[in-house]
Design a protein around this motif. Structure first.
Motif, mmCIF file in Angstrom:
data_model
loop_
_atom_site.group_PDB
_atom_site.id
_atom_site.type_symbol
_atom_site.label_atom_id
_atom_site.label_comp_id
_atom_site.label_asym_id
_atom_site.label_seq_id
_atom_site.Cartn_x
_atom_site.Cartn_y
_atom_site.Cartn_z
ATOM 1 N N GLN A 128 0.809 -1.216 0.000
ATOM 2 C CA GLN A 128 0.000 0.000 0.000
ATOM 3 C C GLN A 128 0.848 1.274 0.000
ATOM 4 N N ALA A 129 2.141 1.141 0.157
ATOM 5 C CA ALA A 129 2.995 2.305 0.386
ATOM 6 C C ALA A 129 2.874 3.349 -0.719
ATOM 7 N N LYS A 130 2.990 2.939 -1.962
ATOM 8 C CA LYS A 130 2.960 3.905 -3.062
ATOM 9 C C LYS A 130 1.609 4.603 -3.144
ATOM 10 N N ALA A 131 0.521 3.862 -3.011
ATOM 11 C CA ALA A 131 -0.820 4.447 -3.124
ATOM 12 C C ALA A 131 -1.102 5.410 -1.976
ATOM 13 N N ILE A 132 -0.717 5.039 -0.757
ATOM 14 C CA ILE A 132 -0.928 5.920 0.397
ATOM 15 C C ILE A 132 -0.070 7.168 0.259
ATOM 16 N N GLY A 133 1.173 6.990 -0.150
ATOM 17 C CA GLY A 133 2.058 8.137 -0.347
ATOM 18 C C GLY A 133 1.510 9.101 -1.387
ATOM 19 N N GLN A 134 1.036 8.574 -2.488
ATOM 20 C CA GLN A 134 0.485 9.431 -3.542
ATOM 21 C C GLN A 134 -0.756 10.176 -3.069
ATOM 22 N N LYS A 135 -1.587 9.500 -2.289
ATOM 23 C CA LYS A 135 -2.801 10.150 -1.778
ATOM 24 C C LYS A 135 -2.439 11.283 -0.817
ATOM 25 N N LEU A 136 -1.469 11.061 0.047
ATOM 26 C CA LEU A 136 -1.007 12.118 0.947
ATOM 27 C C LEU A 136 -0.455 13.294 0.156
ATOM 28 N N GLU A 171 11.075 -1.776 3.876
ATOM 29 C CA GLU A 171 10.609 -1.937 2.496
ATOM 30 C C GLU A 171 9.641 -0.820 2.125
ATOM 31 N N SER A 172 8.730 -0.480 3.036
ATOM 32 C CA SER A 172 7.776 0.598 2.774
ATOM 33 C C SER A 172 8.494 1.934 2.618
ATOM 34 N N ILE A 173 9.489 2.174 3.464
ATOM 35 C CA ILE A 173 10.273 3.409 3.373
ATOM 36 C C ILE A 173 10.972 3.495 2.021
ATOM 37 N N GLU A 174 11.560 2.405 1.591
ATOM 38 C CA GLU A 174 12.273 2.396 0.311
ATOM 39 C C GLU A 174 11.306 2.655 -0.849
ATOM 40 N N ILE A 175 10.118 2.066 -0.786
ATOM 41 C CA ILE A 175 9.129 2.280 -1.847
ATOM 42 C C ILE A 175 8.710 3.747 -1.885
ATOM 43 N N LEU A 176 8.436 4.328 -0.737
ATOM 44 C CA LEU A 176 8.065 5.743 -0.700
ATOM 45 C C LEU A 176 9.197 6.613 -1.241
ATOM 46 N N TYR A 177 10.387 6.343 -0.811
ATOM 47 C CA TYR A 177 11.540 7.141 -1.219
ATOM 48 C C TYR A 177 11.743 7.118 -2.735
ATOM 49 N N ASN A 178 11.550 5.929 -3.321
ATOM 50 C CA ASN A 178 11.799 5.774 -4.751
ATOM 51 C C ASN A 178 10.623 6.192 -5.623
ATOM 52 N N SER A 179 9.428 6.286 -5.048
ATOM 53 C CA SER A 179 8.247 6.564 -5.863
ATOM 54 C C SER A 179 7.687 7.966 -5.704
#
Length: 214
Positions: free
Chosen positions: A30-38, A57-65
């Motif tokens: 869910q990391a990318k979708a939640i990050g994009q919504k924020l 893993e979630s941190i890395e996904i947010l950082y890269n996306s």
């Protein structure tokens, strides 16, 4: 993803929106979708506490996306070894529940913005004298806004306080009025048990409350 020097980035982001999203238990899926919504709602500082499975893993996904004007960080940083792993990922923000001089100094070596947790005048001065300039008042609502005002009256002028712990959309304005430079919201914004639709609703309410305190 390129991030400016963390202190400048933090200040700029808090000036435009003084709210930090604390995403405890954020699932990597869910990391990318939640990050994009924020991000769509103007929330550009996001913290994933390390005391849940999948946090790195979630941190890395947010950082890269996420776009380059986001500041992605880790919370519940309690060991120097955790900073080593975060540094390897390129993360520039680390937030702790406590004051640990070794962590503050190691973060400085990595040019990371470290925000130690403080609650007493002694902790404020220990953190500040060790190099920390952004301090996390935690748990904020346990002490109340009067406590923050008292700390500000004796703290060094360069100390900036972020109120975290027990905050929700109803009391953000009170903490900013008391002198906080920013606020962090956890469970009332995101819970690991929420379905995405619930998270969307919470993010929208959080973002609307943040607009009222800019």
């Amino acid at each position: 993803m390129n991030i400016d020097l963390p202190k400048g980035n933090m200040l700029r982001q808090l000036q435009s929106n003084p709210c930090i999203a604390i995403l405890r238990g954020l699932k990597p899926a869910q990391a990318k979708a939640i990050g994009q919504k924020l991000y769509q709602h103007g929330i550009k500082i996001m913290e994933v506490p390390l005391n849940r499975e999948g946090a790195y893993e979630s941190i890395e996904i947010l950082y890269n996306s996420m776009p380059s004007d986001c500041l992605i960080g880790a919370g519940t940083v309690t060991k120097v070894e955790q900073l080593d792993r975060l540094h390897a990922l390129g993360i520039k923000l680390a937030i702790s529940p406590n004051t640990d001089v070794d962590i503050i100094q190691k973060a400085a070596e990595y040019n990371m913005l470290h925000m130690p947790g403080v609650a007493t005048p002694s902790e404020v001065y220990t953190a500040y004298n060790s190099g920390a300039r952004w301090l996390k008042l935690f748990p904020a609502t346990t002490f109340g806004t009067g406590h923050l005002k008292a700390l500000l009256s004796i703290a060094p002028k360069g100390a900036n306080f972020i109120a975290v712990g027990g905050l929700d959309t109803t009391n953000l304005k009170d903490w900013m009025a008391a002198g906080a430079k920013g606020v962090g919201i956890g469970n009332s914004l995101y819970s690991e048990d929420d379905i995405f639709v619930e998270s969307e609703k919470k993010i929208a309410l959080f973002a609307e409350a943040c607009k009222q305190i800019k």
